[in-house]
Write a protein that holds these residues in place. Structure first.
Motif, PDB file in Angstrom:
ATOM      1  N   GLU A 191      15.304  -0.499  -5.572  1.00 42.30           N
ATOM      2  CA  GLU A 191      15.929   0.338  -4.547  1.00 42.30           C
ATOM      3  C   GLU A 191      14.893   1.218  -3.864  1.00 42.30           C
ATOM      4  O   GLU A 191      14.872   1.341  -2.633  1.00 42.30           O
ATOM      5  N   ALA A 192      14.022   1.843  -4.650  1.00 45.39           N
ATOM      6  CA  ALA A 192      12.997   2.722  -4.082  1.00 45.39           C
ATOM      7  C   ALA A 192      12.005   1.930  -3.240  1.00 45.39           C
ATOM      8  O   ALA A 192      11.589   2.393  -2.167  1.00 45.39           O
ATOM      9  N   ARG A 193      11.604   0.748  -3.709  1.00 45.06           N
ATOM     10  CA  ARG A 193      10.669  -0.081  -2.941  1.00 45.06           C
ATOM     11  C   ARG A 193      11.226  -0.387  -1.551  1.00 45.06           C
ATOM     12  O   ARG A 193      10.543  -0.210  -0.535  1.00 45.06           O
ATOM     13  N   GLY A 194      12.448  -0.841  -1.509  1.00 45.43           N
ATOM     14  CA  GLY A 194      13.055  -1.183  -0.227  1.00 45.43           C
ATOM     15  C   GLY A 194      13.166   0.014   0.689  1.00 45.43           C
ATOM     16  O   GLY A 194      12.886  -0.078   1.896  1.00 45.43           O
ATOM     17  N   ARG A 195      13.569   1.145   0.128  1.00 47.45           N
ATOM     18  CA  ARG A 195      13.727   2.352   0.944  1.00 47.45           C
ATOM     19  C   ARG A 195      12.391   2.825   1.492  1.00 47.45           C
ATOM     20  O   ARG A 195      12.288   3.170   2.686  1.00 47.45           O
ATOM     21  N   ASN A 209       0.812  -1.220   0.000  1.00 44.89           N
ATOM     22  CA  ASN A 209       0.000   0.000   0.000  1.00 44.89           C
ATOM     23  C   ASN A 209       0.847   1.272   0.000  1.00 44.89           C
ATOM     24  O   ASN A 209       0.294   2.369   0.004  1.00 44.89           O
ATOM     25  N   LEU A 210       2.155   1.129  -0.017  1.00 47.33           N
ATOM     26  CA  LEU A 210       3.032   2.291   0.101  1.00 47.33           C
ATOM     27  C   LEU A 210       3.519   2.810  -1.249  1.00 47.33           C
ATOM     28  O   LEU A 210       4.138   3.863  -1.320  1.00 47.33           O
ATOM     29  N   PHE A 211       3.246   2.078  -2.313  1.00 51.18           N
ATOM     30  CA  PHE A 211       3.668   2.481  -3.662  1.00 51.18           C
ATOM     31  C   PHE A 211       2.861   1.670  -4.668  1.00 51.18           C
ATOM     32  O   PHE A 211       2.221   0.673  -4.309  1.00 51.18           O
ATOM     33  N   GLU A 212       2.891   2.117  -5.913  1.00 48.13           N
ATOM     34  CA  GLU A 212       2.299   1.324  -6.994  1.00 48.13           C
ATOM     35  C   GLU A 212       3.390   0.652  -7.821  1.00 48.13           C
ATOM     36  O   GLU A 212       3.447  -0.560  -7.931  1.00 48.13           O
ATOM     37  N   SER A 213       4.255   1.468  -8.403  1.00 46.01           N
ATOM     38  CA  SER A 213       5.323   0.916  -9.237  1.00 46.01           C
ATOM     39  C   SER A 213       6.603   1.708  -8.995  1.00 46.01           C
ATOM     40  O   SER A 213       6.667   2.901  -9.292  1.00 46.01           O
ATOM     41  N   ILE A 218       8.026  -7.344  -4.194  1.00 46.50           N
ATOM     42  CA  ILE A 218       8.457  -6.904  -2.866  1.00 46.50           C
ATOM     43  C   ILE A 218       9.468  -7.895  -2.298  1.00 46.50           C
ATOM     44  O   ILE A 218       9.289  -9.122  -2.384  1.00 46.50           O
ATOM     45  N   ASP A 219      10.515  -7.356  -1.705  1.00 42.88           N
ATOM     46  CA  ASP A 219      11.562  -8.171  -1.084  1.00 42.88           C
ATOM     47  C   ASP A 219      11.080  -8.561   0.312  1.00 42.88           C
ATOM     48  O   ASP A 219      11.290  -7.844   1.286  1.00 42.88           O
TER      49      ASP A 219
END
Length: 279
Positions: A194-198, A186-190, A233-234
């Protein structure tokens, strides 16, 4: 940590059937929904027998009631619909302890009158924020009366659409009754890896003192949702970040089918159990 699942993942209108299905798929807890008792998601009256049935089914199956859904559209443009949501929240709050939980989960809603999960240009306006704060004033009074906690889930299409907005809500309401349900998807779409993890790490760090439940669903490359472990997602990093933040609650998966549920339990179980996840 325990691995749990949305009870509504499984067909059935009695808690015995639904909780047994969760146990047989490999889950230790559920986020319950009164639809699983045949009462609809937002009942305004809850028979004592229905509450007793949940508690007894939990004891028989060994599946804990980690939380109960009480989600309604907190900023619906029709005040009568908000008021109906409040009444349902109060009914669920009154039943929560006897059903086996002290946490009611909510989302903050949308000005979209037809779909509380659809974004609306007015969601981030001053009036929407003020209406939401006023609504939490009502809910916190109920939470105090019944000694329960409110788990707020950030959603991209809602008023609380980020970790920063969730932190602002916590600070504005200044109540220990406010908790957070954190879903990394729920914190991002795409975003790139690196950005996902941060983004996920920063959200956990910002909200770590209030996270009551960690959700577990995933995103595909195109931004669509996927079952946990099937997307980008990691998850080892997510669980490690939760553990580093001191989280030891339930990791509740959703956004999957009953057929997928055993595989997702098998994926999440070792991550949640492994002390190596904090390295």
């Amino acid at each position: 940590m325990r691995v749990g699942i949305f009870a509504k993942t499984f067909a059935g209108t009695t808690p015995d059937v639904v909780l047994a299905a969760a146990r047989n798929a490999g889950y230790a807890s559920v986020q319950y929904n009164f639809a699983c008792s045949g009462l609809g998601a937002l009942p305004q009256t809850i028979p004592i027998a229905a509450v007793t049935a949940i508690r007894e089914a939990s004891e028989r199956t060994g599946v804990a009631i980690a939380a109960i859904s009480a989600t309604y559209n907190m900023i619906h443009p029709d005040i009568a619909i908000r008021e109906a949501g409040r009444r349902s929240f109060a009914a669920i709050a009154a039943a929560a302890h006897a059903a086996g939980s002290t946490l009611l989960t909510v989302c903050t809603g949308s000005r979209d009158a037809a779909d509380q999960w659809r974004d609306h240009p007015d969601n981030q306006g001053v009036e929407a924020w003020q209406d939401m704060v006023a609504e939490f004033g009502h809910l916190l009074a109920v939470a105090e009366q019944h000694d329960i906690f409110i788990g707020v889930e950030p959603e991209l299409a809602n008023v609380i659409n980020s970790a920063a907005k969730a932190r602002r809500l916590i600070d504005v309401m200044a109540s220990e009754r406010i908790r957070i349900v954190l879903d990394p998807a729920n914190l991002f779409e795409s975003e790139d890896a690196e950005a996902r993890g941060r983004i996920i790490d920063e959200a956990i760090d910002l909200l770590k003192d209030r996270i009551a439940i960690a959700h577990a669903k995933d995103r595909n490359d195109d931004g669509s949702f996927a079952a946990a472990g099937k997307g980008v997602i990691d998850y080892p990093r997510y669980v490690a970040s939760l553990r580093k933040a001191g989280f030891d609650g339930d990791v509740i998966t959703h956004g999957l089918s009953a057929v997928e549920a055993p595989d997702v339990a098998a994926f999440l179980g070792p991550l949640v159990a492994s002390e190596g996840s904090n390295t």
